[in-house]
Design a protein around this motif. Structure first.
Motif, PDB file in Angstrom:
ATOM      1  N   ALA A  22       0.938  -1.275   0.008  1.00 47.04           N
ATOM      2  CA  ALA A  22      -0.056  -0.022   0.052  1.00 47.04           C
ATOM      3  C   ALA A  22       0.994   1.279   0.100  1.00 47.04           C
ATOM      4  N   TYR A  23       1.993   1.088   0.686  1.00 44.31           N
ATOM      5  CA  TYR A  23       2.761   2.306   0.776  1.00 44.31           C
ATOM      6  C   TYR A  23       3.650   2.617  -0.624  1.00 44.31           C
ATOM      7  N   ALA A  24       4.020   1.698  -1.166  1.00 47.65           N
ATOM      8  CA  ALA A  24       4.433   1.676  -2.509  1.00 47.65           C
ATOM      9  C   ALA A  24       3.721   2.368  -3.438  1.00 47.65           C
ATOM     10  N   GLY A  25       2.443   1.798  -3.412  1.00 48.37           N
ATOM     11  CA  GLY A  25       1.265   2.363  -4.412  1.00 48.37           C
ATOM     12  C   GLY A  25       1.175   3.786  -4.251  1.00 48.37           C
ATOM     13  N   ILE A  26       1.076   4.195  -3.107  1.00 48.25           N
ATOM     14  CA  ILE A  26       1.009   5.757  -2.703  1.00 48.25           C
ATOM     15  C   ILE A  26       2.140   6.406  -3.175  1.00 48.25           C
ATOM     16  N   LEU A  27       3.316   5.853  -3.236  1.00 45.39           N
ATOM     17  CA  LEU A  27       4.574   6.560  -3.702  1.00 45.39           C
ATOM     18  C   LEU A  27       4.410   6.633  -5.244  1.00 45.39           C
ATOM     19  N   VAL A  28       4.004   5.680  -6.034  1.00 48.45           N
ATOM     20  CA  VAL A  28       3.968   5.715  -7.520  1.00 48.45           C
ATOM     21  C   VAL A  28       2.887   6.815  -7.893  1.00 48.45           C
ATOM     22  N   ARG A  29       1.796   6.685  -7.069  1.00 47.74           N
ATOM     23  CA  ARG A  29       0.777   7.711  -7.439  1.00 47.74           C
ATOM     24  C   ARG A  29       0.963   8.903  -7.142  1.00 47.74           C
ATOM     25  N   ASP A  30       1.778   9.343  -6.231  1.00 48.13           N
ATOM     26  CA  ASP A  30       2.341  10.959  -6.058  1.00 48.13           C
ATOM     27  C   ASP A  30       3.236  11.194  -7.118  1.00 48.13           C
ATOM     28  N   ALA A  31       4.250  10.249  -7.431  1.00 50.35           N
ATOM     29  CA  ALA A  31       5.108  10.633  -8.626  1.00 50.35           C
ATOM     30  C   ALA A  31       4.329  10.700 -10.035  1.00 50.35           C
ATOM     31  N   ALA A  34       2.733  14.231  -9.918  1.00 48.74           N
ATOM     32  CA  ALA A  34       3.681  15.273 -10.037  1.00 48.74           C
ATOM     33  C   ALA A  34       4.485  15.354 -11.219  1.00 48.74           C
ATOM     34  N   ARG A  35       4.442  14.415 -12.074  1.00 49.47           N
ATOM     35  CA  ARG A  35       5.163  14.446 -13.477  1.00 49.47           C
ATOM     36  C   ARG A  35       3.971  15.127 -14.262  1.00 49.47           C
ATOM     37  N   MET A  36       2.936  14.685 -14.061  1.00 48.37           N
ATOM     38  CA  MET A  36       1.760  15.389 -14.909  1.00 48.37           C
ATOM     39  C   MET A  36       1.303  16.763 -14.577  1.00 48.37           C
ATOM     40  N   ASN A  37       1.647  17.056 -13.286  1.00 48.20           N
ATOM     41  CA  ASN A  37       1.599  18.749 -13.039  1.00 48.20           C
ATOM     42  C   ASN A  37       2.807  19.601 -13.319  1.00 48.20           C
ATOM     43  N   GLU A  38       3.652  18.975 -13.784  1.00 47.30           N
ATOM     44  CA  GLU A  38       5.157  19.735 -14.141  1.00 47.30           C
ATOM     45  C   GLU A  38       4.506  20.620 -15.499  1.00 47.30           C
ATOM     46  N   GLU A  39       5.168  21.660 -15.538  1.00 52.36           N
ATOM     47  CA  GLU A  39       4.794  22.565 -16.670  1.00 52.36           C
ATOM     48  C   GLU A  39       5.986  22.000 -18.076  1.00 52.36           C
TER      49      GLU A  39
END
Length: 486
Positions: A22-31, A34-39
């Motif tokens: 569950a912790y690994a899935g949360i880290l992948v989702r956050d990454a 963050a990549r999609m929100n970058e300009e």
């Protein structure tokens, strides 16, 4: 208690694993978020510049060279065959493979016993015929003398008859005496006829003797030819090849014994295309006596001689194309019939022609030239000749411009390049690369060259002389070792 303890341990480990997942899935989702929100940051595109070798296109008169492969032939060769069958009773020591013989030299002889006996018999028959002719001549002389005597006898009988007739007219003689004289005259005339017949017989005997003598002379000439046929002589000076006999062997009539080749009268036969052949004709449609250069490559050491174009083949030949040409060699030293050689001859001169590397031209006869701001431009040309790794072209507006020496699929019209120009002072002399051989390697090469019987003596001596030097041409070493199989 043990079962309960193991069950609790398993539940604890499973809970720990699920927590980590569950912790690994949360880290992948956050990454990902963050990549999609970058300009998006765009970098400015930079034009790619290629470095190319360029050469200037210089137009002027050029003499193209026609190159072809040919075979050395002998202008004069003769098959030595046995005219009669029998045992070879004698064989010249020079009657061996590669033996040098002179014109008229006796090379071999078939057993002449039978031919000699036949000749001796005809000689004896000739002597008999000559004796018969002499006897017939003597018999004719005797017959002519007897005829002359008979004619004199007729004259005497005629005088006796006239005398008896005078006596009878004067009534002194008798009629019986006259008749007796007439009978004697008639007998004398009959004797003349008999002797004339004898003379005719003697003359016919002489003619028969002459005919018989002539017939025997013809037989004797034939016997002499058969005797001469037992001797095998060289018709001209040359070298023997394909020798297949030894002394004492039985040979049959018309059996091939060897091949006599004149090594001083050699020519080269080579085939060219019909287009190349058309460029070698003069105004009257005949082949021009063009000078040629013939080269034999022997382990990197070339044997070269000059010659001239002499004639052409009468027909194309079944399954062949182009034209077969022949060139006579001036000094065929070192060449042998059967050698595979390279033939080069000059074609008519071309004007307003540029010589470029073959890699500078594409299949559509286009070249790339340096334009403004070092950008490439395409120029259409006319391909005239291909000379090995070079081409001869003709084009408008190309004189003095810089042409790309080696085209690649990455180059095209409009591409910016960086020209690399060769300075005339920087061109290195084309000297052959030299090697220093070890003693073992040098000895192996020397042994191979000395054992090679097919190599001309001049080329062998030249190679051995180069092997004695401290440094040896690398190209020669490479070719010899490729022939050695290692």
């Amino acid at each position: 208690m043990r079962f309960l303890r193991k069950s609790l341990t398993g539940l604890f480990l499973m809970s720990l694993a699920l927590g980590l997942l569950a912790y690994a899935g949360i880290l992948v989702r956050d990454a990902v978020q963050a990549r999609m929100n970058e300009e998006q940051r765009s970098r400015p595109a930079r034009e790619r510049v290629f470095a190319v070798n360029v050469i200037p296109a210089q137009f002027g008169p050029v003499t193209p060279q026609l190159s072809a492969f040919g075979e050395i032939l002998s202008l004069r060769s003769l098959e030595l065959r046995a005219a009669t069958g029998g045992a070879l009773v004698s064989l010249d020591p020079g009657f061996v493979e590669g033996g040098r013989v002179q014109a008229g030299q006796l090379l071999a002889q078939v057993d002449p016993a039978n031919a000699q006996s036949a000749f001796d018999r005809t000689e004896s028959d000739r002597l008999d015929a000559e004796a018969e002719e002499r006897e017939a001549i003597r018999a004719l002389g005797l017959a002519q003398d007897e005829l002359e005597a008979a004619r004199e006898q007729v004259g005497l009988r005629e005088q006796a008859l006239k005398r008896q007739q005078d006596l009878r007219d004067r009534n002194v003689g008798t009629a019986a005496a006259v008749e007796t004289a007439e009978l004697a005259l008639s007998s004398a005339k009959q004797a003349v006829l008999t002797h004339r017949r004898a003379v005719a017989v003697a003359e016919a005997r002489i003619d028969q003797a002459a005919t018989s003598l002539r017939r025997i002379e013809i037989a004797q000439d034939e016997a002499q030819r058969l005797l001469d046929d037992t001797e095998i002589r060289a018709e001209f000076s040359g070298t023997l090849s394909e020798v297949t006999v030894v002394a004492g062997r039985l040979v049959s009539a018309n059996e091939k014994l060897a091949q006599l080749v004149d090594p001083d009268l050699l020519e080269v036969a080579f085939r060219v295309s019909t287009q190349q052949y058309a460029r070698l004709l003069n105004e009257s449609g005949q082949i021009k006596e063009t000078p040629v250069t013939v080269t034999l490559d022997v382990f990197g050491t070339n044997i070269t001689t000059k010659g001239k174009l002499s004639r052409e083949g009468a027909a194309v030949g079944e399954g062949q194309t182009g034209r077969l040409l022949f060139a006579e060699l001036e000094t065929p030293r070192g060449f042998k019939p059967g050698d595979f050689v390279t033939v080069q001859l000059d074609e008519p001169e071309l004007r307003r022609v540029a010589r470029l590397p073959a890699a500078a031209l594409n299949a559509a006869s286009e070249v790339l030239v340096i334009g403004e701001e070092d950008r490439l431009e395409v120029v259409q040309t006319e391909l005239l000749r291909r000379q090995g790794d070079e081409v001869l072209i003709r084009a408008r507006g190309l004189d003095g411009r810089e042409v790309v020496a080696e085209r690649t699929p990455l180059l095209g019209a409009g591409i910016k390049v960086k020209p690399l120009r060769r300075s005339g002072d920087a061109v290195a002399s084309e000297e052959p690369e030299m090697l220093e051989l070890s003693e073992e390697r040098r000895a192996k090469i020397r042994a191979f060259v000395e054992a090679n019987n097919r190599m001309p003596q001049e080329a062998k001596a030249r190679i051995l002389g180069q092997l004695d030097k401290p440094q040896v041409p690398a190209r020669m070493v490479e070719r010899i070792e490729s022939r050695m199989g290692g």
